[in-house]
Scaffold this motif. Sequence first.
Motif, PDB file in Angstrom:
ATOM      1  N   SER A   1      -0.266 -13.791   9.277  1.00  0.00           N
ATOM      2  CA  SER A   1      -1.436 -12.915   9.385  1.00  0.00           C
ATOM      3  C   SER A   1      -1.222 -11.586   8.429  1.00  0.00           C
ATOM      4  O   SER A   1      -0.002 -11.670   7.872  1.00  0.00           O
ATOM      5  CB  SER A   1      -1.595 -12.532  10.879  1.00  0.00           C
ATOM      6  N   LEU A   2      -2.207 -10.628   8.497  1.00  0.00           N
ATOM      7  CA  LEU A   2      -2.059  -9.680   7.584  1.00  0.00           C
ATOM      8  C   LEU A   2      -0.908  -8.712   8.153  1.00  0.00           C
ATOM      9  O   LEU A   2      -1.157  -8.035   9.177  1.00  0.00           O
ATOM     10  CB  LEU A   2      -3.107  -9.323   7.275  1.00  0.00           C
TER      11      LEU A   2
ATOM     12  N   PHE B   1      -0.608  -3.184   7.377  1.00  0.00           N
ATOM     13  CA  PHE B   1      -1.947  -3.566   8.041  1.00  0.00           C
ATOM     14  C   PHE B   1      -1.900  -3.552   9.452  1.00  0.00           C
ATOM     15  O   PHE B   1      -1.342  -4.726  10.167  1.00  0.00           O
ATOM     16  CB  PHE B   1      -2.448  -5.036   7.220  1.00  0.00           C
TER      17      PHE B   1
ATOM     18  N   VAL C   1      -5.034  -2.700  11.029  1.00  0.00           N
ATOM     19  CA  VAL C   1      -6.547  -2.449  11.156  1.00  0.00           C
ATOM     20  C   VAL C   1      -7.234  -3.085  11.683  1.00  0.00           C
ATOM     21  O   VAL C   1      -7.351  -4.553  11.756  1.00  0.00           O
ATOM     22  CB  VAL C   1      -7.423  -2.271   9.852  1.00  0.00           C
ATOM     23  N   GLY C   2      -8.120  -2.684  12.825  1.00  0.00           N
ATOM     24  CA  GLY C   2      -8.920  -3.441  13.730  1.00  0.00           C
ATOM     25  C   GLY C   2      -8.256  -4.079  15.257  1.00  0.00           C
ATOM     26  O   GLY C   2      -8.997  -4.544  15.926  1.00  0.00           O
ATOM     27  N   ARG C   3      -6.969  -3.874  14.981  1.00  0.00           N
ATOM     28  CA  ARG C   3      -6.378  -4.577  16.228  1.00  0.00           C
ATOM     29  C   ARG C   3      -6.622  -3.873  17.547  1.00  0.00           C
ATOM     30  O   ARG C   3      -6.430  -4.361  18.683  1.00  0.00           O
ATOM     31  CB  ARG C   3      -4.928  -4.619  15.906  1.00  0.00           C
TER      32      ARG C   3
ATOM     33  N   ALA D   1       0.677  -1.001   0.093  1.00  0.00           N
ATOM     34  CA  ALA D   1       0.029   0.022  -0.095  1.00  0.00           C
ATOM     35  C   ALA D   1       0.848   1.120  -0.058  1.00  0.00           C
ATOM     36  O   ALA D   1       1.474   1.431   0.959  1.00  0.00           O
ATOM     37  CB  ALA D   1      -0.905  -0.077   1.195  1.00  0.00           C
TER      38      ALA D   1
ATOM     39  N   SER E   1      -3.605   0.376   7.080  1.00  0.00           N
ATOM     40  CA  SER E   1      -3.359  -0.385   5.318  1.00  0.00           C
ATOM     41  C   SER E   1      -3.714   0.799   4.644  1.00  0.00           C
ATOM     42  O   SER E   1      -3.136   2.012   4.710  1.00  0.00           O
ATOM     43  CB  SER E   1      -4.930  -1.236   5.499  1.00  0.00           C
ATOM     44  N   ALA E   2      -4.145   0.551   3.355  1.00  0.00           N
ATOM     45  CA  ALA E   2      -4.532   1.686   2.307  1.00  0.00           C
ATOM     46  C   ALA E   2      -5.174   2.760   2.709  1.00  0.00           C
ATOM     47  O   ALA E   2      -4.861   4.014   2.351  1.00  0.00           O
ATOM     48  CB  ALA E   2      -5.172   1.043   1.229  1.00  0.00           C
TER      49      ALA E   2
END
Lengths: 373, 373
Positions: free
Chosen positions: A253-254, A133, A135-137, A60, A85-86
């Motif tokens: 994982s991402l 990445f 996100v959401g962690r 990204a 992320s992006a």
Amino acid sequence: MTADARDQRPGPTNSLADVAGVRVGHHTAVGDGWLSGTTVVLLGEDGAVAGVDVRGGGPATRETDLLDPTAAVERVHALVLTGGSAFGLAAADGVMARLEARGVGVQVVQPAGPDGVAPPPVTVPIVPTAALFDVGRGGVAANRPDASFGAAAHDAAVAADPAQPVASGNVGAGAGAVAGGLRGGLGTASVRLADGTTVAALVACNAAGSTVDPATGELAGARVGLPGEFDHLRPPARVELDAHLAAAEGDASLNTALAVIATDATLSKAHAAKLAGVGQDGLARAIRPAHSMTDGDTVFAVATGARPAPDFVRFQAVLAAGADTISRATAHAMLAATSTSTPARSWHSYRDRFPTAVGRTPPTAAPTQEDAT
Amino acid sequence: MTADARDQRPGPTNSLADVAGVRVGHHTAVGDGWLSGTTVVLLGEDGAVAGVDVRGGGPATRETDLLDPTAAVERVHALVLTGGSAFGLAAADGVMARLEARGVGVQVVQPAGPDGVAPPPVTVPIVPTAALFDVGRGGVAANRPDASFGAAAHDAAVAADPAQPVASGNVGAGAGAVAGGLRGGLGTASVRLADGTTVAALVACNAAGSTVDPATGELAGARVGLPGEFDHLRPPARVELDAHLAAAEGDASLNTALAVIATDATLSKAHAAKLAGVGQDGLARAIRPAHSMTDGDTVFAVATGARPAPDFVRFQAVLAAGADTISRATAHAMLAATSTSTPARSWHSYRDRFPTAVGRTPPTAAPTQEDAT
């Protein structure tokens, strides 16, 4: 280790701040559903010659095409590494706004029309950016760095004391980092070469692969440490390694590891791109596997040009040092990371998963004599 | 012209809208110091396979690295072409937000920790973006597209009637365009190949070089027109060409041509990248010089896959059609542009500079018999 390597010492702070004119600032958001951040590397009002190498399968990025050695712009004014992320690429908007307000950028003057009137001049800051990445962690997927993160990290970089080491651990782009299931983070390192050239690196270690040797539990990146740099580390107790492996913390994982190499040498734009490319070897040695299809592994290299251009042999040394500082910075990132629990998940730090490796009493089971070698 | 070419006809709208599932929206800001805009190409909820070729020396791009054929992401959800130079890359922020709100993007699910709890899933829209330089042409250098422009252009694309041609001229990314000193703009074209495959292009023509043949005053891109497409054009009167050349309207200025090729064929990601690369030939034929150090010429190619994958010979035809639709779209951009005056400058359109070329009475001097051939 070569004779040269035995002579090598880190710079005064063993961080990216050891390259004169390079300043680093972080903005970090933790709690209330957040676990992310942005790191800005400022390169002075005249910028620095830069190159990039994108070798991960899930990048990204922003403003990397202009770093092709055939493209016109030679110098960049800042680099941004960011979570989100992006979406996090928006952080660059805030850095560009701050730099423009300070008059830092490429000055563009447009031709006048037949009446002699021309459009107003404009200053375009060049700010290559890469995102990882995370996100959401922190628990809320909508919590991602935006332009305000870039502006705040820029301001922190402006205010940074160049005599102090760059802050590391779970800050800036390393705030939400995970690597091989353990808590990742941000790390940095530097080396002063025999000829006086400084090479330094900054790594946001957030990798699908693992930084831990599955045979010994050691941090792979520490193997290329400078004399004494990682002498405090020991191979951890077998029971700790078994627990780590059993927890499958190494599950893919991402991720995405991001890195910056900086040097005070004078480099051409093409040589800066070469330095970034060889820098990927430093990630390869510290993280296994690396450059996977889910990693967006990206390495930037910047040269401030305060010192002369190296000859062929000395440039070879700069390349090797670039890769090694990235490996060392990756190990430092893992050692500076702290165990973290959020509403989304919990992650062990290397220190907490391998207490005997860092000279602490193991919390669960005492290692056997054999394990504690 | 080959036998194939004689058989070729445009699609129903002779625009990018002729590729089913592709929708285009513009947001345009003119007046009050503005002369810029943003164009969004929406590719449906499942996106389209995409490639990119960046051949200009001064690109401003975002999310192009993931289009490398070795990278993981196969399909992109939107493309953004925008004014505003590197500042305009912020337009993508607004497009990403709109797509995420609609659930369009790559669905990312992260692994759970030992307790079975995982971070929340997230949808990451893939929105490659390229910007051209039009800053300050409306009079105020600070007036540049931001996230709101991307969001508005997205909304316009959602509302677009697919049976209507894409709006062209000084709209969207073509709002502030200049090409070789004449007024540039946005143009589009399409072709239906003998096997039924549709290939279409959209060009924001904003070039350092000229779209006008300096020997004849003709639009170079019109030379590859389909049967009848540019029959209304004539070589202009010599006096008009002399005035154009004397005004030095062809002086190099800061520019960048951006283009999108779309097809309903099924293409691999690598073939999409190849299509984008050959598309640059279409810019080369329509603009001279092209791909200069001040141009950031960038071509995206997208394949919706509604039709089968072409065999070797038919893919060759798609490549040739991609280049030619870009040339034709460039000519249409120049023909759709309108003369413009702002507090910053004035620019003639091709129509106003070469009235005899488009069948209008010349405003200044009558052409001689020889000129009016």
